[in-house]
Design an enzyme around this catalytic site. Structure first.
Site, short mmCIF file in Angstrom:
data_model
loop_
_atom_site.label_atom_id
_atom_site.label_comp_id
_atom_site.label_asym_id
_atom_site.label_seq_id
_atom_site.Cartn_x
_atom_site.Cartn_y
_atom_site.Cartn_z
CG HIS A 282 -7.52 -2.50 8.91
ND1 HIS A 282 -6.69 -1.67 8.18
CD2 HIS A 282 -7.55 -1.98 10.15
CE1 HIS A 282 -6.26 -0.69 8.94
NE2 HIS A 282 -6.75 -0.86 10.15
CG HIS B 94 -1.96 1.04 1.23
ND1 HIS B 94 -3.21 0.85 1.76
CD2 HIS B 94 -1.96 2.33 0.77
CE1 HIS B 94 -3.93 1.96 1.64
NE2 HIS B 94 -3.18 2.86 1.04
CD GLU C 292 -4.22 -3.12 0.52
OE1 GLU C 292 -4.79 -4.18 0.83
OE2 GLU C 292 -3.74 -2.34 1.37
#
Length: 260
Positions: free
Chosen positions: A204, A46, A76
Site C-alpha cells: 500500500h 483486488h 485480495e
C-alpha cells in the site's frame, strides 16, 4: 530454499483505465503478461463488489495466465462482502480459480482503497472458518494488518500463513521526511509475526521512492504488492522498464530471505 523479496504487481489500475471507456483497451491480461515478461514474480488483483476495476472474467483470465507462466496469483478482498449482481463474492472467485495466495482485507464497499487492517479480537471468530475453507483449496492465506497489530499468535493458530503489513502510514511519514519511528514499529511487528511462524508481506503506497528504505529497515519481507505507484510511474517510464526498476530495488536492498 531461499529467495529475495518478491514483487507482485497489482493490475487494478489497468482495469480502471479500461473501464473508463467501456471497451477492452488497455488489455488487463496483456499488461499482466508484460509485467511477467519484465520479471515480476506474481500478479495481484483486488476485485470489488461494484466491479469498479477488476471483473470476474479478468480473474479467470489472469488465473490462466499466471499458471501458464509459472508465477503466483494473489487475490485480495473482503470475505464478508455479500455476493450481488456481477459479483459472486470473494470466496466463490477463489474457489473457482484456486490462486496461490488469498489476502483477506477488511475494506468496505464504499472505500476508495484499503486503509486499515483486521481487528483480530473482534473479527477473528468470523475469519476462522473462512481461513479453514480457503486452506482446503490449497491456497496460502494472508491477512491485511496494521502496524502494531495484536493477536499474531492467534492468527498463527488459526492457520494463517502470512500477514500483509498495511504500509500507508509509513508512506505518509516517508513523504513528510520523518519515517524513522514508524519504521521501527513496522520492524517490530514483522519480527513478532516471524517469531510465531508467520511470513510477512507488505503493500500500500509503496513506490520507487520509499521501497528501498522500507525493505532496508523491515526484516525478511517475503513479498511486496505494488499497483498504484507502479502503474502511475509506468505512464512516464513504460511498464516493462518500471517493473525492472522495482526488481533492481529488491536486488540492491535485500539479501536472500527464507520462504515461509
Amino acid at each position: 530454499m531461499s529467495q529475495r523479496t518478491r514483487l507482485s504487481v497489482n493490475v487494478n489500475k489497468i482495469a480502471v483505465l479500461r473501464n473508463s471507456r467501456g471497451h477492452g483497451a488497455p488489455d488487463v491480461i496483456r499488461a499482466a503478461s508484460a509485467c511477467i515478461d519484465a520479471g515480476a514474480h506474481g500478479i495481484t488483483v483486488h476485485p470489488r463488489p461494484d466491479a469498479r476495476h477488476i471483473r470476474h472474467d479478468d480473474v479467470i483470465g489472469l488465473s490462466t495466465l499466471t499458471r501458464a507462466r509459472g508465477v503466483e496469483f494473489n487475490i485480495e478482498g473482503n470475505p464478508f462482502a455479500e455476493p450481488r449482481a456481477g459479483y459472486c463474492g470473494l470466496l466463490a472467485l477463489c474457489r473457482e480459480t484456486r490462486p496461490h495466495q488469498v489476502t483477506l482485507v477488511p475494506d468496505g464497499d464504499q472505500q476508495i482503497t484499503s486503509d486499515h487492517g483486521f481487528d483480530f479480537a473482534r473479527e477473528g471468530p468470523g475469519l476462522r472458518p473462512l481461513i479453514d475453507e480457503i486452506k482446503q483449496w490449497g491456497c496460502r492465506v494472508s491477512l491485511f494488518v496494521d502496524v502494531n497489530v495484536t493477536g499474531l499468535a492467534d492468527a498463527a493458530i488459526w492457520g494463517v500463513d502470512r500477514i500483509e503489513l498495511y504500509t500507508g502510514p509509513y508512506a505518509e511519514m516517508h513523504h513528510a521526511g520523518c519515517s524513522d519511528a514508524v519504521l521501527r514499529e513496522f520492524a517490530t511487528t514483522a519480527r513478532l509475526a516471524q517469531d510465531v511462524g508467520l511470513g510477512v508481506n507488505a503493500g500500500h503506497d509503496l513506490s520507487q521512492t520509499n521501497l528501498g528504505v522500507f525493505l532496508g529497515a523491515v526484516p525478511d519481507v517475503l513479498e511486496v504488492s505494488i499497483g498504484h505507484a507502479l502503474i502511475s510511474e509506468a505512464l512516464y517510464e513504460g511498464l516493462i522498464p518500471t517493473v525492472r526498476r522495482y526488481l533492481d530495488i529488491l536486488d540492491s536492498v535485500n539479501p536472500a530471505v527464507s520462504m515461509r
